[in-house]
Motif scaffolding. Structure first.
Motif, PDB file in Angstrom:
ATOM      1  N   LEU A  66      -2.307   1.012   7.226  1.00 46.31           N
ATOM      2  CA  LEU A  66      -2.631   2.229   7.807  1.00 46.31           C
ATOM      3  C   LEU A  66      -2.800   3.212   6.529  1.00 46.31           C
ATOM      4  CD1 LEU A  66      -3.151   4.248  10.188  1.00 46.31           C
ATOM      5  CD2 LEU A  66      -0.810   4.372  10.460  1.00 46.31           C
ATOM      6  N   VAL A  67      -1.888   3.050   5.724  1.00 50.05           N
ATOM      7  CA  VAL A  67      -1.788   4.127   4.542  1.00 50.05           C
ATOM      8  C   VAL A  67      -3.073   3.675   3.508  1.00 50.05           C
ATOM      9  CG1 VAL A  67      -0.335   5.039   2.629  1.00 50.05           C
ATOM     10  CG2 VAL A  67       0.546   4.768   5.023  1.00 50.05           C
ATOM     11  N   ALA A  68      -2.812   2.355   3.286  1.00 51.83           N
ATOM     12  CA  ALA A  68      -3.688   1.817   2.183  1.00 51.83           C
ATOM     13  C   ALA A  68      -5.356   2.163   2.348  1.00 51.83           C
ATOM     14  CB  ALA A  68      -3.573   0.586   1.990  1.00 51.83           C
ATOM     15  N   ARG A  69      -5.622   1.847   3.700  1.00 55.31           N
ATOM     16  CA  ARG A  69      -7.077   1.949   3.864  1.00 55.31           C
ATOM     17  C   ARG A  69      -7.411   3.455   4.386  1.00 55.31           C
ATOM     18  NH1 ARG A  69      -7.146  -3.450   7.791  1.00 55.31           N
ATOM     19  NH2 ARG A  69      -6.493  -4.927   6.238  1.00 55.31           N
ATOM     20  N   ASN A  70      -6.749   4.238   4.222  1.00 58.38           N
ATOM     21  CA  ASN A  70      -6.845   5.680   4.734  1.00 58.38           C
ATOM     22  C   ASN A  70      -6.871   6.634   3.439  1.00 58.38           C
ATOM     23  OD1 ASN A  70      -8.111   6.072   7.385  1.00 58.38           O
ATOM     24  ND2 ASN A  70      -6.042   4.477   7.783  1.00 58.38           N
TER      25      ASN A  70
ATOM     26  N   LEU B 276       5.901  15.269   1.414  1.00 63.92           N
ATOM     27  CA  LEU B 276       5.801  14.367   0.237  1.00 63.92           C
ATOM     28  C   LEU B 276       4.597  13.623   0.380  1.00 63.92           C
ATOM     29  CD1 LEU B 276       9.001  14.181   1.591  1.00 63.92           C
ATOM     30  CD2 LEU B 276       9.113  13.092  -0.956  1.00 63.92           C
ATOM     31  N   ARG B 277       3.776  13.452  -0.679  1.00 65.79           N
ATOM     32  CA  ARG B 277       2.543  12.740  -0.795  1.00 65.79           C
ATOM     33  C   ARG B 277       3.051  11.100  -0.842  1.00 65.79           C
ATOM     34  NH1 ARG B 277      -2.639  14.401  -2.916  1.00 65.79           N
ATOM     35  NH2 ARG B 277      -4.104  12.892  -2.037  1.00 65.79           N
ATOM     36  N   MET B 278       2.081  10.270  -0.185  1.00 66.35           N
ATOM     37  CA  MET B 278       2.283   8.886  -0.271  1.00 66.35           C
ATOM     38  C   MET B 278       1.289   8.536  -1.049  1.00 66.35           C
ATOM     39  SD  MET B 278       3.398   7.969   3.726  1.00 66.35           S
ATOM     40  CE  MET B 278       3.950   6.457   3.096  1.00 66.35           C
ATOM     41  N   TRP B 279       1.736   7.613  -2.208  1.00 66.46           N
ATOM     42  CA  TRP B 279       0.851   7.316  -3.152  1.00 66.46           C
ATOM     43  C   TRP B 279       1.405   5.810  -3.715  1.00 66.46           C
ATOM     44  CZ3 TRP B 279      -3.778   8.856  -3.751  1.00 66.46           C
ATOM     45  CH2 TRP B 279      -4.474   8.750  -4.850  1.00 66.46           C
ATOM     46  N   PRO B 280       0.288   4.924  -4.159  1.00 65.87           N
ATOM     47  CA  PRO B 280       0.838   3.595  -4.565  1.00 65.87           C
ATOM     48  C   PRO B 280       1.647   3.566  -5.503  1.00 65.87           C
ATOM     49  CG  PRO B 280      -1.581   3.694  -4.205  1.00 65.87           C
ATOM     50  CD  PRO B 280      -1.182   5.113  -4.081  1.00 65.87           C
ATOM     51  N   ARG B 281       1.754   4.599  -6.603  1.00 68.62           N
ATOM     52  CA  ARG B 281       2.582   4.602  -7.810  1.00 68.62           C
ATOM     53  C   ARG B 281       2.947   5.954  -8.169  1.00 68.62           C
ATOM     54  NH1 ARG B 281      -2.828   4.604  -8.679  1.00 68.62           N
ATOM     55  NH2 ARG B 281      -3.889   6.311  -9.703  1.00 68.62           N
TER      56      ARG B 281
ATOM     57  N   ASP C  35      12.592   4.008   6.784  1.00 70.09           N
ATOM     58  CA  ASP C  35      12.378   2.695   7.607  1.00 70.09           C
ATOM     59  C   ASP C  35      12.025   1.874   6.527  1.00 70.09           C
ATOM     60  OD1 ASP C  35      11.719   0.525   8.933  1.00 70.09           O
ATOM     61  OD2 ASP C  35      10.751   1.548  10.663  1.00 70.09           O
ATOM     62  N   GLY C  36      12.703   0.794   6.419  1.00 74.52           N
ATOM     63  CA  GLY C  36      12.193  -0.335   5.184  1.00 74.52           C
ATOM     64  C   GLY C  36      11.007  -0.962   5.607  1.00 74.52           C
ATOM     65  N   LEU C  37      10.390  -1.069   6.932  1.00 75.51           N
ATOM     66  CA  LEU C  37       9.468  -1.653   7.248  1.00 75.51           C
ATOM     67  C   LEU C  37       8.214  -0.849   7.277  1.00 75.51           C
ATOM     68  CD1 LEU C  37      10.749  -3.639  10.286  1.00 75.51           C
ATOM     69  CD2 LEU C  37      10.193  -4.534   8.016  1.00 75.51           C
ATOM     70  N   PHE C  38       8.447   0.604   7.144  1.00 79.88           N
ATOM     71  CA  PHE C  38       7.094   1.506   7.029  1.00 79.88           C
ATOM     72  C   PHE C  38       6.669   1.794   5.632  1.00 79.88           C
ATOM     73  CE2 PHE C  38       5.679   5.879   6.606  1.00 79.88           C
ATOM     74  CZ  PHE C  38       4.512   5.612   7.445  1.00 79.88           C
ATOM     75  N   ALA C  39       5.464   1.030   5.661  1.00 80.60           N
ATOM     76  CA  ALA C  39       4.798   1.090   4.351  1.00 80.60           C
ATOM     77  C   ALA C  39       5.459   1.178   2.917  1.00 80.60           C
ATOM     78  CB  ALA C  39       3.498   2.431   4.491  1.00 80.60           C
ATOM     79  N   PRO C  40       6.461   0.125   3.035  1.00 77.34           N
ATOM     80  CA  PRO C  40       7.539   0.122   1.820  1.00 77.34           C
ATOM     81  C   PRO C  40       6.836  -0.064   0.559  1.00 77.34           C
ATOM     82  CG  PRO C  40       7.086  -2.142   2.970  1.00 77.34           C
ATOM     83  CD  PRO C  40       6.526  -1.160   3.727  1.00 77.34           C
ATOM     84  N   SER C  41       5.528  -0.486   0.343  1.00 77.19           N
ATOM     85  CA  SER C  41       5.275  -0.491  -1.019  1.00 77.19           C
ATOM     86  C   SER C  41       4.615   0.761  -1.613  1.00 77.19           C
ATOM     87  CB  SER C  41       4.053  -1.549  -1.192  1.00 77.19           C
ATOM     88  OG  SER C  41       2.886  -0.910  -0.487  1.00 77.19           O
TER      89      SER C  41
END
Length: 635
Positions: free
Chosen positions: A495-499, A531-536, A515-521
């Motif tokens: 959901l995060v990665a493809r949007n 807070l912005r969600m970002w891969p790095r 939550d440890g299962l919510f988009a943990p990477s």
């Protein structure tokens, strides 16, 4: 009255009723119909104000209904003096008294005023909720109940029909109407006996009662149309029964660990519920009830005791913070006892003439009404409370176009976002996703697919795989406990990665209780109000937030007000820390100054707060002290 969206469920309820959707369990269909009517009346500029007016209207109407209930009781059930020819046999009904005709009216008016300005009752009037209808129906149902017992005996007459019909309608609004059952069943058989005719009438009462329940048919019919607000999607029998019985909240019901704190809360608040004068009247009323029922013919004292104790027995085991409304049936029992005290006092002065009775009633009305206003006004006044409106607007208006934000702050702004986006059409481009509902509410996926079809289309395989397990969980059917976690993790990652072509954010509470299962990477990086969600790891340069915060006349300290302040302040302070670490001191100062605009009254006396409020207030003070230290270091 609040001028905007109240805390907790106000935004969701306003959205559901104004769009003819389905509210959270138990669905509240009658409330939905009446709310839809008020939402479309030309009585205010905004829907939320019209619905807040509805709350005021029905709370006031409930106090008026108390007048009718007490008029019935004072005229035919309270009196100590009875005609000499009254037969003293088992099952005999109370007879009309020889009291002055004005006395029951005056007792009713005094009690109505006592109800209107008592703390919990009055608090129902200041913003949209289901309880204003509840405080109207409870005394209405009881009025027809006592009239049925007095006038019709064991016959099936007009009052019996009205009692059963209003009882069913009351259930169509709120299931805590069941708390009337122990007291009413006791009184029903105590007065009419265990005769065949009395049981026959009980069966006949089922017909108008079921007619009163018919609004619940709305739930599966509307669910079949998949409205935007389709809580629980009660489209089949199993899901309907889960919605009807409040199955979603079963995890908080019947919890023994809730008893000590609810018990302490009730008795802590009880002395201020009706003021000290009200407490005095309550003591006198209990005495009057006991001597009133010495003949063991009316059993009214037992009725009042069962109504009070039955309510507490249920409510004490319900583990929620906003428990006060669940004590309303107990407070109605107290009001009946207080009415008996008023009748007792007026009975003492009746020998001085009708004018003396009126003067005594006026003194009692002004005394208890004035005392309750002095005691409760500060607590119930919501006219300066704009916190949900401001937080919602601050969040929506400071997010970039087409943003997606994950949140779990239902009580503070998420519920409000439903209303402002779906009813007022403010920032509909922002997709607000309740991460808690994303995890365990299958109906919510239909809602998201209607609001953001392209976002959900991109993750359809992962969504469908998770929903297989989630629907089984929701219907209490067997499911794979390992697989449901794995599928949820895969779904949220996708959901995060493809949007990522849309800016994606997490609200501060999502990071604090991650939550440890919510988009943990994905990283959560401070970027203004969220807070912005970002891969790095990176630094986002965000424009200075522009906020509205109208708390000049509302400086309350509670779990709700402190949380609303702190969630926003923490996001701003974290952004300030990021800028400080990057050497941008001027920006860091600006963000920490913005955080401190939300500071509560740090010198407020916290000793009288309830434990949860007090503990959170201390935590809030500590966090703002840290922000002050951060600001002081930015020289």
């Amino acid at each position: 009255m609040a001028s905007g969206v109240p805390f907790i469920d106000g935004g969701e309820l306003a959205t559901a009723v104004s769009t003819l959707g389905i509210c959270h369990p138990t669905g509240y269909p009658l409330f939905t119909f009446i709310g839809y009517l008020f939402a479309h009346l030309p009585i205010a500029a905004h829907v939320i104000v019209r619905l807040n007016i509805m709350a005021s209207f029905f709370t006031a109407l409930g106090a008026a209904s108390m007048v009718f209930l007490v008029h019935e009781l004072a005229g035919h059930w309270f009196s100590l003096k009875r005609t000499a020819s009254t037969p003293k046999q088992k099952g005999s009904r109370p007879v009309d008294t020889e009291e002055p005709s004005s006395l029951p009216v005056l007792v009713g008016v005094v009690t109505g005023i006592a109800a209107a300005f008592s703390g919990t009752w009055w608090a129902q009037s200041n913003g949209i909720e289901v309880y204003p209808l509840h405080v109207f129906f409870v005394p209405t149902v009881l009025t027809f109940f006592f009239r049925m017992l007095r006038i019709e005996g064991t016959a099936f007459g007009k009052n019996a029909v009205l009692f059963a019909l209003t009882l069913g309608l009351s259930f169509s609004n709120h299931l805590t109407t069941i708390l009337l059952a122990p007291a009413c069943l006791y009184m029903y058989f105590a007065i009419g006996g265990f005769s065949a005719q009395n049981f026959k009438r009980l069966m006949l009462l089922a017909v108008p009662f079921v007619i009163g329940l018919l609004p619940y048919v709305y739930l599966p019919i509307r669910a079949a149309q998949y409205p935007l607000m389709d809580w629980g999607h009660p489209g089949d029998l199993k899901l309907f029964l889960k919605q009807f019985t409040g199955g979603q909240y079963s995890i908080w019901m019947n919890r023994s660990e809730a008893v000590p704190k609810n018990w302490a809360y009730f008795w802590h608040e009880f002395p201020t519920e009706f003021s000290l004068l009200g407490m005095l009247l309550l003591v006198i009323g209990c005495y009057a009830l006991i001597i009133n029922t010495a003949s063991k013919r009316l059993h009214l004292a037992s009725f009042v005791l069962l109504l009070f104790a039955g309510c507490l027995a249920y409510s004490m085991r319900y583990d929620i913070h906003d428990i006060a409304q669940y004590f309303l049936a107990a407070y109605v029992a107290c009001l009946i006892a207080m009415a008996c005290a008023v009748a007792f006092v007026l009975d003492l002065v009746k020998k001085r003439g009708a004018s003396a009775i009126v003067v005594a009633a006026l003194i009692l009305a002004l005394g208890i009404g004035g005392a309750e206003i002095a005691t409760s006004y500060h607590e119930v006044d919501e006219s300066g409370n704009h916190m949900v409106d401001d937080y919602t607007m601050n969040m929506l208006n400071n997010l970039p176009p087409n943003a997606i934000i994950f949140t779990t702050a239902w009580d503070f702004w998420t519920s409000g976002a439903f209303y402002y986006q779906l009813v007022e059409n403010i920032r509909p481009d922002v997709l607000v996703v309740d991460a808690a509902m994303l995890r365990d509410r299958p109906w919510y996926y239909s809602h998201l697919q209607q609001r953001a079809p392209e976002v959900m289309r991109r993750v359809k395989p992962e969504m469908d795989a998770f929903l297989v397990q989630l629907r089984a969980f929701d219907r209490d059917e067997p499911f794979d406990q390992v697989a449901i976690g794995d599928r949820y993790k895969e779904f949220t990652e996708a959901l995060v990665a493809r949007n990522l072509d849309r800016p994606i954010y997490a609200a501060p509470e999502v990071m604090q209780q991650r939550d440890g299962l919510f988009a943990p990477s994905f990283k959560m990086i401070p970027a203004g109000i969220a807070l912005r969600m970002w891969p790095r790891d990176t630094i986002f340069d965000v424009p200075m937030a522009k906020i509205q915060w109208r708390d000049e006349h509302y400086r309350e300290r509670s779990y709700y007000t402190d949380n609303t302040r702190l969630l926003q302040a923490m996001a701003f302070a974290m952004t300030g820390q990021v800028y400080a670490g990057a050497g941008k001191i001027a920006d860091a100062r600006a963000w920490t100054d913005l955080a401190l605009r939300l500071k509560p009254d740090m010198n407020a006396d916290l000793t009288d707060l309830q434990p949860r409020d007090r503990d959170f207030a201390y935590t809030t003070n500590e966090q703002f002290e840290k922000i002050e230290k951060l600001r002081a270091a930015l020289k």
